[in-house]
Design a protein around this motif. Structure first.
Motif, PDB file in Angstrom:
ATOM      1  N   LEU A 140       0.940   9.077  -6.389  1.00 56.60           N
ATOM      2  CA  LEU A 140       1.232  10.496  -6.140  1.00 56.60           C
ATOM      3  C   LEU A 140       2.318  11.013  -7.078  1.00 56.60           C
ATOM      4  O   LEU A 140       2.224  12.141  -7.578  1.00 56.60           O
ATOM      5  CB  LEU A 140       1.648  10.691  -4.682  1.00 56.60           C
ATOM      6  CG  LEU A 140       0.557  10.491  -3.632  1.00 56.60           C
ATOM      7  CD1 LEU A 140       1.118  10.677  -2.236  1.00 56.60           C
ATOM      8  CD2 LEU A 140      -0.608  11.447  -3.873  1.00 56.60           C
ATOM      9  N   VAL A 179       0.821  -1.216   0.000  1.00 51.76           N
ATOM     10  CA  VAL A 179       0.000   0.000   0.000  1.00 51.76           C
ATOM     11  C   VAL A 179       0.856   1.268   0.000  1.00 51.76           C
ATOM     12  O   VAL A 179       0.600   2.186  -0.801  1.00 51.76           O
ATOM     13  CB  VAL A 179      -0.981  -0.008   1.188  1.00 51.76           C
ATOM     14  CG1 VAL A 179      -1.697   1.337   1.303  1.00 51.76           C
ATOM     15  CG2 VAL A 179      -2.005  -1.129   1.020  1.00 51.76           C
ATOM     16  N   VAL A 222       0.729   4.028  -3.031  1.00 46.99           N
ATOM     17  CA  VAL A 222       0.420   5.445  -2.787  1.00 46.99           C
ATOM     18  C   VAL A 222       1.514   6.340  -3.363  1.00 46.99           C
ATOM     19  O   VAL A 222       1.230   7.350  -4.021  1.00 46.99           O
ATOM     20  CB  VAL A 222       0.261   5.697  -1.271  1.00 46.99           C
ATOM     21  CG1 VAL A 222       0.178   7.194  -0.989  1.00 46.99           C
ATOM     22  CG2 VAL A 222      -0.985   5.000  -0.743  1.00 46.99           C
TER      23      VAL A 222
END
Length: 433
Positions: free
Chosen positions: A189, A181, A185
């Protein structure tokens, strides 16, 4: 820009040729050093040698530095190009550009550079801490080793580079959400682009009033959201009984989600693509070719280009004279630029595929996967990179370089070029279809 990236690649290759860069202490091969340096600076992640086995701690540090240079450089340059072009396209165009990207002109150069640095440092630090804690607590790594693993994979993830310090990439952590995770992320981003991140951060910081997001931000977030749902869903469906067959339902969803996010274009593996279904390879090809957001660390033709072409098709089907997105009319020049970028991207993929198909014994599906991965600076592979002949690896080197700087160079050149005519030619309509 093109010269700067070429210089960084050559410099990186030169440093990797130092005997201390390898585990054995002997000098690396020129092709291995050049390929690795190009892959790192272009934020691709394709490798011809096993990173944790072949390169020493010093060599891995050089690779990390090249990744950071490439990521910071591409985000800064892509953001500044928009400001430069806004100064080249006339007063009305400058006002429109300023309204869209929330800038005021070339005076924002310093704020852009500082913003890119702060944003990169913040996200990379947070993800590095999360990963380091997991490596230390969950896998018993020593504090120094855990910090190094956290920092390396955080920088590699945010910059969409895909380099890993494990021989099987992240397949060994495919069912660990505490690893997957944070990496996902960071990848998302980094891939949506600095202009979008800057606008989102400013919106969160103000927390008052109704702020209208720019067309670029809305389009990037909308298409990225659709692809982040569609990609994992298709991979889950196609690989349910194949590479995901040995996992439970929740683990299958995590592994498929990770595999669907990585073509954004990060390149970490959670499944072995050598065992994947051909349909999965084709779906991943499409996701890699589309890529991520403009002004970010992702490659591909970019989600805005893909979305714009879809709206052009929709407008033509409807019979509309203008192409409109979110209550905004799109300039015909921008439409032509999107078409140019997409078709040149197709050409840059097909020509190397034909050459490799004619000169090697590999099948079309794996060669197409490899070439798209190089062009879109992804780094995913079925494992044939090191098996390609020397000239084939040189083709990938050129493709990684063009894939990284090509779209920015092309779009900036097209946007800055304005050739006027004092006459209009007669109109004639050829048969289409």
């Amino acid at each position: 820009m093109a010269s700067g990236f070429a210089l960084a690649i050559v410099f990186g290759a030169g440093v990797l040729l130092i005997p201390g860069s390898t585990q054995s202490g002997s000098e690396a091969g020129v092709l291995q050093a050049l390929f690795t340096s190009t892959s790192a600076v272009s934020l691709t992640g394709l490798i011809v040698v096993d990173t944790p086995v072949y390169w020493s701690g010093f060599g891995q540090g050089v690779i990390l530095g090249l990744i950071q240079i490439g990521g910071f450089g591409i985000m800064t340059i892509a953001s500044l190009v928009g400001l430069v072009l806004a100064d080249r396209i006339g007063l009305r165009g400058r006002l429109n550009a300023a309204a869209e990207v929330r800038t005021s002109g070339l005076g924002d150069v310093r704020s852009v550079v500082i913003g890119v640095f702060r944003t990169s440092l913040l996200i990379e630090t947070v993800v590095a801490i999360a990963l380091a804690l997991r490596f230390a607590i969950g896998y018993g790594e020593s504090p120094g080793r855990a910090i190094w693993l956290g920092v390396f994979h955080s920088v590699s993830a945010f910059n969409n580079a895909g380099f890993a310090l494990f021989s099987d990439s992240l397949i060994g952590f495919a069912t660990d959400p505490w690893i997957c995770v944070p990496v996902m992320v960071a990848v998302v981003l980094g891939g949506i682009g600095f202009p979008v991140l800057f606008e989102l951060f400013r919106h969160v910081r103000r927390r008052r009033g109704r702020q209208r997001w720019s067309l670029h931000t809305r389009l990037t977030l909308s298409v990225t959201g659709v692809l982040l749902v569609a990609g994992p869903a298709l991979i889950l469906l196609l690989e349910w009984a194949r590479t995901l067959g040995g996992y439970g339902i929740w683990d299958k969803m995590l592994v498929a989600t990770f595999a669907g996010v990585m073509p954004r274009t990060a390149g970490f593996n959670s499944i072995d693509y050598a065992d994947a279904d051909n349909a999965t390879l084709l779906v991943t090809d499409v996701l890699m070719f589309i890529g991520g957001g403009s002004g970010g660390t992702a490659g591909g033709i970019k989600v805005t280009t893909f979305a714009l072409l879809l709206f052009v098709i929709l407008a033509e089907i409807r019979g509309d004279r203008d192409v409109s997105i979110f209550d905004r009319r799109i300039d015909p020049r921008v439409q032509r630029q999107a078409l140019t970028v997409a078709l040149i991207g197709v050409a840059l993929v097909m020509l190397p595929v034909v050459a490799l198909l004619a000169g090697t014994d590999f099948d079309l599906d794996v060669l197409l996967f490899e070439v798209v991965s190089a062009f879109a600076t992804v780094g995913l592979s079925t494992g044939i990179t090191a098996q390609l002949p020397g000239w084939g690896q040189v083709i990938l080197i050129v493709l990684m370089y063009l894939g990284r700087i090509g779209s920015i160079t092309l779009v900036s050149a097209l946007a800055a070029r304005d050739r006027g005519r004092r006459y209009t030619l007669p109109t004639e309509r050829p048969f289409i279809g």
